[in-house]
Design an enzyme around this catalytic site. Structure first.
Site, short mmCIF file in Angstrom:
data_model
loop_
_atom_site.label_atom_id
_atom_site.label_comp_id
_atom_site.label_asym_id
_atom_site.label_seq_id
_atom_site.Cartn_x
_atom_site.Cartn_y
_atom_site.Cartn_z
N GLY A 208 -16.15 23.91 22.39
CA GLY A 208 -14.95 24.20 21.58
C GLY A 208 -13.73 23.54 22.18
O GLY A 208 -13.85 22.66 23.05
N ASN A 209 -12.55 23.92 21.74
CA ASN A 209 -11.32 23.40 22.33
C ASN A 209 -10.23 24.47 22.27
O ASN A 209 -10.45 25.55 21.72
CB ASN A 209 -10.88 22.10 21.65
CG ASN A 209 -10.61 22.30 20.17
OD1 ASN A 209 -9.71 23.03 19.79
ND2 ASN A 209 -11.43 21.66 19.32
#
Ligand code: CTP
Length: 396
Positions: A208-209
């Site tokens: 993810g980020n």
């Protein structure tokens, strides 16, 4: 369109002051935030308690609260307001507004205001007709104040004629229509993407980020404010969208692609602010991966560039993309703008402090397809959203 609007209601002392209770009620019911400033005389006609109960906010009538020693900051109140409504506006207060007299909190708020001011006068017919009052009304109009004309009817004096405060519902309708007319994106459909995407590695892990989704949610909200019917395609975030926005929750880049493609043909405006993963695991393990090796690697494959795909499919849509860069910012942004067939690109640089992921602020540069470049200062994400949506509206 009145939802979440900040309305400052100024109440002057008139037999019509009691109608301000109904005015507050109508705006609160429409979802607006209402704060009331009363003149001293107004408090003889209707109690602050009534208006604070209905508005669910403190009512202000003096510069300072002598009990608590707190100062009621007139400038702050004026800047808080999206618009000011003076109802009822007496001949006396009208004259003060028209001539810059500042002898109470309401007149100080009026003079400090930068927003639209609606004025709904109420007085006896001869006072209304008097040349002096009419001159004051003309002056207020010349300051771009908007007059909600009094109606013709029975007056407190027993006389019959013009001067009666417009009915609360009429005042409400007048303002609602006026705001509607200033909704440049009315009848337009908008699609916004926000937040990160999560790419599954196995049933419990993902790539993810740090995107919080704040920028995209603020854009969705602003587009709605400007009249658009908004669909928000959101990756996993902790945010909730305001009522009236259709939210499609997705997790991965491929789900976001599917949702965007489904909505794109019928949309007029598309703002892609999501931080879409550029790579996703080639295979997703069906069981939780055990740590039984010293080293571990995952093969990644490129995700589809959603914005590029929409750029290819674009007909009349206004298409807006983002570029988050760390070096050669403008050059990279222009390459993306052109490759993805965008109407404009919003560039933020990670070199600017306060810009980018997780923060409540952002600093952007907009570059449009004619390579016209507009640089903005560091602002709250809500204000940045306004700048982006104003640019959209200018192209519609
Ligand atoms: N974007 C997208 N689909 C992807 C990746 C990005 O739609 N798979 C969109 C983003 O929503 C953003 C724009 O493309 O509006 C730019 O994203 P960014 O990650 O900065 O650029 P990329 O084109 O992916 O290039 P790079 O990561 O190499 O800088």
């Amino acid at each position: 369109m009145l939802k979440d609007k900040n309305i400052l209601l100024g109440v002057c002392g008139s037999i019509a002051s009691y109608k301000s209770a109904e005015i507050v009620r109508l705006f609160v019911k429409a979802g607006a935030n209402v704060k009331v400033v009363m003149t001293k005389d107004a408090t003889s006609f209707i109690t602050p308690l009534t208006l604070s109960t209905l508005s669910k906010n403190q009512v202000y009538s003096t510069y300072a609260n002598t009990e608590t020693g707190t100062w009621n900051n007139h400038v702050e109140l004026a800047l808080w307001a999206d618009f000011i409504l003076i109802a009822p506006a007496t001949a006396n207060s009208l004259a003060k507004f028209a001539n810059g007299i500042c002898d109470n909190l309401l007149t100080a708020v009026y003079l400090s205001a930068k927003c639209n001011v609606y004025v709904a006068p109420a007085m006896d017919l001869d006072m209304w007709k008097h040349k002096s009052t009419q001159n004051n009304i003309e002056k207020l109009k010349s300051y771009a104040n908007i007059i909600i004309a009094p109606s013709n009817g029975e007056l407190a004096s027993g006389l019959h004629g013009e001067g009666r405060l417009a009915e609360p519902q009429e005042i409400f309708n007048f303002i609602a229509n006026d705001l509607g007319a200033s909704q440049p994106l009315k009848n337009k459909k908008a699609l916004v993407t926000a937040g990160p995407t999560f790419e599954a590695i196995d049933p419990v892990r993902f790539i993810g980020n740090h995107s919080s989704g704040k920028m995209g949610y603020a854009i969705a909200k602003e587009l709605q404010k400007q009249g658009a019917e908004v669909t928000l395609i959101s990756g996993p975030t902790s945010l909730t969208a305001p009522d009236g926005i259709k939210v499609v929750n997705i997790t991965s880049a491929s789900e976001m692609l599917y949702a965007c493609q489904k909505a794109f043909n019928t949309t007029d405006i598309c703002v892609m602010s999501a931080a879409v993963a550029d790579y996703t695991p080639q295979e997703v393990a069906s069981q939780k991966i055990k740590k039984n090796t010293d080293e571990f690697s995952i093969n990644l494959k490129k995700t589809t560039d959603i914005l590029f795909t929409l750029g290819e499919a674009k007909k009349n849509q206004i298409l807006v993309g983002f570029a988050l860069e760390t070096n050669n910012e403008e050059e990279n942004a222009i390459t993306k703008l052109q490759r993805k067939n965008l109407d404009f690109i919003v560039l933020n640089s990670l070199n600017d402090s306060g810009a980018g992921f997780k923060t409540n602020t952002n600093k952007i540069t907009i570059i449009d397809k004619n390579l016209v470049k507009t640089e903005f200062i560091l602002k709250s994400k809500e204000e940045v959203a306004k700048d982006i949506c104003n640019k959209v509206a200018s192209l519609i």
